[in-house]
Design a protein around this motif. Structure first.
Motif, mmCIF file in Angstrom:
data_model
loop_
_atom_site.group_PDB
_atom_site.id
_atom_site.type_symbol
_atom_site.label_atom_id
_atom_site.label_comp_id
_atom_site.label_asym_id
_atom_site.label_seq_id
_atom_site.Cartn_x
_atom_site.Cartn_y
_atom_site.Cartn_z
ATOM 1 N N HIS A 216 7.042 -24.162 30.925
ATOM 2 C CA HIS A 216 8.073 -23.524 31.877
ATOM 3 C C HIS A 216 9.122 -23.033 30.950
ATOM 4 C CE1 HIS A 216 6.278 -25.375 35.346
ATOM 5 N NE2 HIS A 216 6.489 -26.627 34.821
ATOM 6 N N GLY A 217 8.901 -22.625 29.726
ATOM 7 C CA GLY A 217 9.963 -22.002 28.900
ATOM 8 C C GLY A 217 10.835 -22.745 28.111
ATOM 9 N N LEU A 218 11.896 -22.542 27.457
ATOM 10 C CA LEU A 218 12.752 -23.335 26.901
ATOM 11 C C LEU A 218 13.084 -24.507 27.544
ATOM 12 C CD1 LEU A 218 15.494 -21.685 24.742
ATOM 13 C CD2 LEU A 218 16.229 -23.766 26.171
ATOM 14 N N ILE A 219 13.348 -25.466 26.673
ATOM 15 C CA ILE A 219 13.530 -27.116 27.478
ATOM 16 C C ILE A 219 15.085 -27.279 27.207
ATOM 17 C CG2 ILE A 219 12.873 -29.475 27.029
ATOM 18 C CD1 ILE A 219 10.377 -28.839 25.776
ATOM 19 N N PRO A 220 15.711 -27.470 28.314
ATOM 20 C CA PRO A 220 17.319 -27.806 28.260
ATOM 21 C C PRO A 220 17.568 -29.041 27.298
ATOM 22 C CG PRO A 220 16.296 -27.479 30.578
ATOM 23 C CD PRO A 220 15.423 -27.580 29.656
ATOM 24 N N MET A 249 10.678 -19.473 33.777
ATOM 25 C CA MET A 249 11.513 -20.431 33.829
ATOM 26 C C MET A 249 12.076 -20.898 35.279
ATOM 27 S SD MET A 249 15.141 -21.064 31.619
ATOM 28 C CE MET A 249 14.290 -20.713 30.171
ATOM 29 N N PRO A 250 11.815 -22.176 35.912
ATOM 30 C CA PRO A 250 12.036 -22.278 37.335
ATOM 31 C C PRO A 250 13.597 -22.447 37.330
ATOM 32 C CG PRO A 250 11.286 -24.350 36.213
ATOM 33 C CD PRO A 250 11.151 -23.198 35.170
ATOM 34 N N ARG A 251 14.131 -22.342 38.756
ATOM 35 C CA ARG A 251 15.560 -22.233 39.016
ATOM 36 C C ARG A 251 16.361 -23.548 38.502
ATOM 37 N NH1 ARG A 251 18.438 -24.645 42.862
ATOM 38 N NH2 ARG A 251 16.753 -25.476 43.920
ATOM 39 N N GLU A 252 15.808 -24.476 38.502
ATOM 40 C CA GLU A 252 16.495 -25.800 37.826
ATOM 41 C C GLU A 252 16.791 -25.719 36.434
ATOM 42 O OE1 GLU A 252 13.886 -25.788 39.785
ATOM 43 O OE2 GLU A 252 14.377 -26.508 41.892
ATOM 44 N N ARG A 253 15.749 -25.184 35.825
ATOM 45 C CA ARG A 253 15.946 -24.990 34.253
ATOM 46 C C ARG A 253 16.925 -24.125 33.921
ATOM 47 N NH1 ARG A 253 11.198 -25.847 30.293
ATOM 48 N NH2 ARG A 253 10.829 -27.623 31.652
ATOM 49 N N GLN A 259 24.516 -24.497 32.337
ATOM 50 C CA GLN A 259 25.458 -25.737 32.202
ATOM 51 C C GLN A 259 25.609 -26.063 30.846
ATOM 52 O OE1 GLN A 259 27.664 -26.807 34.411
ATOM 53 N NE2 GLN A 259 28.501 -28.190 32.814
ATOM 54 N N ILE A 260 24.807 -26.090 30.153
ATOM 55 C CA ILE A 260 24.726 -26.453 28.595
ATOM 56 C C ILE A 260 25.541 -25.532 27.887
ATOM 57 C CG2 ILE A 260 23.499 -26.790 26.507
ATOM 58 C CD1 ILE A 260 21.160 -28.002 28.271
ATOM 59 N N ALA A 261 25.274 -24.071 28.233
ATOM 60 C CA ALA A 261 26.052 -23.013 27.524
ATOM 61 C C ALA A 261 27.507 -23.406 27.762
ATOM 62 C CB ALA A 261 25.635 -21.627 28.176
ATOM 63 N N ARG A 262 27.830 -23.753 29.135
ATOM 64 C CA ARG A 262 29.299 -23.970 29.133
ATOM 65 C C ARG A 262 29.972 -24.944 28.554
ATOM 66 N NH1 ARG A 262 27.667 -22.780 34.779
ATOM 67 N NH2 ARG A 262 28.655 -20.598 35.313
ATOM 68 N N GLU A 263 29.054 -26.009 28.523
ATOM 69 C CA GLU A 263 29.427 -27.331 27.694
ATOM 70 C C GLU A 263 29.642 -27.114 26.224
ATOM 71 O OE1 GLU A 263 27.195 -31.543 26.712
ATOM 72 O OE2 GLU A 263 26.692 -30.375 28.568
ATOM 73 N N PHE A 264 29.099 -26.140 25.773
ATOM 74 C CA PHE A 264 29.184 -25.883 24.113
ATOM 75 C C PHE A 264 29.740 -24.677 23.948
ATOM 76 C CE2 PHE A 264 25.877 -29.381 24.378
ATOM 77 C CZ PHE A 264 26.256 -30.179 23.265
ATOM 78 N N ASP A 265 30.319 -23.911 24.854
ATOM 79 C CA ASP A 265 30.650 -22.585 24.747
ATOM 80 C C ASP A 265 30.093 -21.700 23.824
ATOM 81 O OD1 ASP A 265 32.788 -20.823 24.823
ATOM 82 O OD2 ASP A 265 33.889 -21.162 22.817
ATOM 83 N N LEU A 266 28.720 -21.442 24.541
ATOM 84 C CA LEU A 266 27.608 -20.881 24.189
ATOM 85 C C LEU A 266 27.281 -19.390 24.933
ATOM 86 C CD1 LEU A 266 25.117 -20.670 21.979
ATOM 87 C CD2 LEU A 266 23.973 -21.902 23.852
ATOM 88 N N PHE A 267 27.351 -18.423 24.177
ATOM 89 C CA PHE A 267 26.901 -17.149 24.899
ATOM 90 C C PHE A 267 25.527 -16.691 25.104
ATOM 91 C CE2 PHE A 267 28.456 -13.166 26.485
ATOM 92 C CZ PHE A 267 30.041 -13.491 26.896
ATOM 93 N N ILE A 268 25.086 -16.217 26.145
ATOM 94 C CA ILE A 268 23.709 -15.990 26.428
ATOM 95 C C ILE A 268 23.491 -14.519 26.417
ATOM 96 C CG2 ILE A 268 21.917 -16.292 28.057
ATOM 97 C CD1 ILE A 268 23.456 -18.845 29.189
ATOM 98 N N ILE A 269 22.382 -14.145 25.785
ATOM 99 C CA ILE A 269 21.948 -12.869 25.855
ATOM 100 C C ILE A 269 20.457 -13.002 26.736
ATOM 101 C CG2 ILE A 269 20.806 -10.752 24.717
ATOM 102 C CD1 ILE A 269 22.460 -11.392 22.135
ATOM 103 N N ASP A 270 20.681 -12.508 27.845
ATOM 104 C CA ASP A 270 19.642 -12.883 28.903
ATOM 105 C C ASP A 270 18.638 -11.621 28.689
ATOM 106 O OD1 ASP A 270 18.177 -13.085 31.096
ATOM 107 O OD2 ASP A 270 19.670 -13.161 32.686
ATOM 108 N N ASP A 271 17.597 -11.613 28.023
ATOM 109 C CA ASP A 271 16.940 -10.531 27.722
ATOM 110 C C ASP A 271 15.737 -10.397 28.997
ATOM 111 O OD1 ASP A 271 14.920 -8.573 27.064
ATOM 112 O OD2 ASP A 271 14.560 -9.476 25.173
ATOM 113 N N ASP A 272 15.967 -9.408 30.136
ATOM 114 C CA ASP A 272 15.182 -9.617 31.280
ATOM 115 C C ASP A 272 14.093 -8.340 31.259
ATOM 116 O OD1 ASP A 272 14.588 -10.851 33.569
ATOM 117 O OD2 ASP A 272 15.622 -9.752 34.792
ATOM 118 N N ILE A 273 13.715 -8.064 29.965
ATOM 119 C CA ILE A 273 12.991 -6.785 29.942
ATOM 120 C C ILE A 273 11.720 -6.728 30.775
ATOM 121 C CG2 ILE A 273 11.865 -7.488 27.968
ATOM 122 C CD1 ILE A 273 13.097 -4.196 28.104
#
Length: 460
Positions: A216-220, A249-253, A259-273
């Motif tokens: 299902h993709g990257l594991i939280p 990746m399913p919705r819950e993931r 949520q993890i990105a907020r917790e660790f002040d992580l920026f996401i590059i969402d590559d939706d090509i």
């Protein structure tokens, strides 16, 4: 069995065969509905490779002479009129027996006609003059508006004022990584990731670290552990039709990663090509779950045309000046002429129609791959442009990719997708859209025969 009678011996063999087809349809030797020989049959009769016959049939299909049907064969198509002197591409300098299944891109059938029409419309536009000069910072508002209209398929609330134009998706990755991280920062990605991310990170002095994945993709949980260990600046992630594993990746993931990105002040590059490959917007992009810390990336190169080098970044307001500044520093401006062409395709609805064409073509090719390689462990999606083949023992990725290339089929070894070269891999990525269907069938059959080799290393 139909056998071609050559007329112009100065041309490559595949063009001579296509010409012979055209002549025999014109003189009545072949009639509409006649079934042509298989690639193997005609190749053996003419003492050429099946790949050459595949190229000939593909050329004939481009001329509207024949049509291929999956599982049935190739048939003469009903013709309004056929002329042996009709316009056609000239001969190429040389032929290659290599079937290239290494590049993910849309199939090129019919795209030339679409593009020709779009270029003609652009040339006749009264606004042509405004796209022939330098543009102000950030590009024309009309081009951003078209980009927003494209992005709204997946992010309905997208505002054109938050769109940044780039010269394609790879340039968009460069702009985002350069703007949102600094030298020696850690960047996280999937444990198998697009090689373009690897080359960019290394060239810019970033430290790339892979995060464990499953089907299902990257594991939280693995992402949280990596954040604790590395304190990364960025996560680059492909949540839909992941390259190379094809996971979605399913919705819950997606919610958990946000949520993890907020917790660790992580920026996401969402590559939706590859988000366009899903027939309905069943999956919200990662950026929808953390819009305040996500840069959404897409382009038209996979969905419409590889040469249409226009990409779109959709970003939160606090990042826009940095992103625009990096665009200016790297290319000064994306080509406004190209941006106008992309805008015309989007605004006219032609881009949507091309997506439907590509989805249908991909579905037929995925079915072909399942029929030929179904006995092996392949990861695919119904409309995906590629498959991920997990190799049976004792194969390794490099070993099989080298053997396939030596036997006329180019695939990509799984080792090319490793952000950290720490272990051997046992998978290869197989792109399905480049060759004709006949060539693809032959190439996949060849790969299946190689997988059945009893002692792989004896053939390496």
């Amino acid at each position: 069995m139909w056998v071609p009678r050559y007329s112009d011996l100065s041309q490559p063999v595949y063009l001579m065969i296509a010409d012979a087809l055209e002549q025999d349809i014109g003189n009545g030797r072949l009639a509409a509905g006649d079934r042509l020989p298989t690639l193997k049959e005609l190749a053996e009769s003419l003492n050429v490779t099946p790949g050459t016959i595949g190229r000939a049939y593909d050329e004939a299909a481009k001329r509207g002479l024949v049509v291929g049907e999956v599982g049935r064969g190739t048939f003469v198509q009903q013709q309004a009129s056929v002329s042996a002197s009709s316009a056609r591409p000239g001969p190429v300098p040389s032929e290659s027996d290599q079937v290239d299944l290494s590049i993910i891109k849309p199939h090129d059938a019919h795209t030339a006609d679409w593009l020709r029409s779009a270029i003609n419309e652009l040339a006749e536009s009264p606004d042509l003059a405004q796209v022939l000069d330098y543009v102000t910072e950030g590009g024309h508002a009309t081009h951003k508006q078209a980009g927003a209209a494209w992005i709204q398929r997946w992010l309905p609330e997208a505002r054109w004022q938050q769109v940044v134009l780039t010269s394609g998706a790879q340039h968009g990755l460069l702009v985002a990584i350069s703007s949102l991280s600094k030298s020696d920062d850690v960047i996280l990605c999937e444990s198998f990731c697009y090689p373009g991310i690897i080359s960019l990170a290394h060239s810019m002095g970033r430290r790339l670290r892979g995060v464990a994945m499953d089907e299902h993709g990257l594991i939280p949980e693995a992402l949280r552990a990596a954040c604790r260990e590395h304190r990364p600046a960025l996560l680059v992630c492909v949540a839909t039709h992941q390259n190379p594993t094809n996971s979605i990746m399913p919705r819950e993931r997606r919610e958990a990663i946000a949520q993890i990105a907020r917790e660790f002040d992580l920026f996401i590059i969402d590559d939706d090509i590859y988000g366009f490959l899903e027939p309905a917007p069943d999956y919200k992009p990662l950026a929808a779950y953390a819009p305040e810390r996500s840069v959404y990336l897409t382009s038209l190169s996979k969905s419409v045309l590889p040469a249409l080098r226009i990409g779109y970044l959709y970003a939160p307001p606090q990042t826009l000046s940095r992103l625009s500044s990096m665009v200016r520093s790297s290319v000064w401006m994306p080509s406004p002429l190209m941006a106008q062409l992309a805008s015309n395709l989007i605004n006219s609805g032609k881009a949507d129609q091309l997506i439907q064409v590509q989805q249908n073509e991909a579905a037929a090719r995925q079915q072909m791959a399942r029929e030929i390689l179904g006995q092996y462990n392949i990861r695919s999606q119904p409309n995906s442009f590629h498959i991920w083949l997990e190799l049976p023992e004792p194969w390794t990725s490099d070993e099989f990719a080298n053997l396939a290339r030596n036997n006329g089929v180019t695939v990509v070894s799984g080792s090319q997708f490793l952000p950290e070269r720490t272990s051997a891999t046992c998978g290869v990525r197989i792109a399905l859209m480049t060759p004709s269907r006949q060539e693809l069938s032959f190439a996949l059959t060849k790969l299946a025969s190689l997988l059945d080799s009893p002692e792989p290393r004896l053939f390496y």
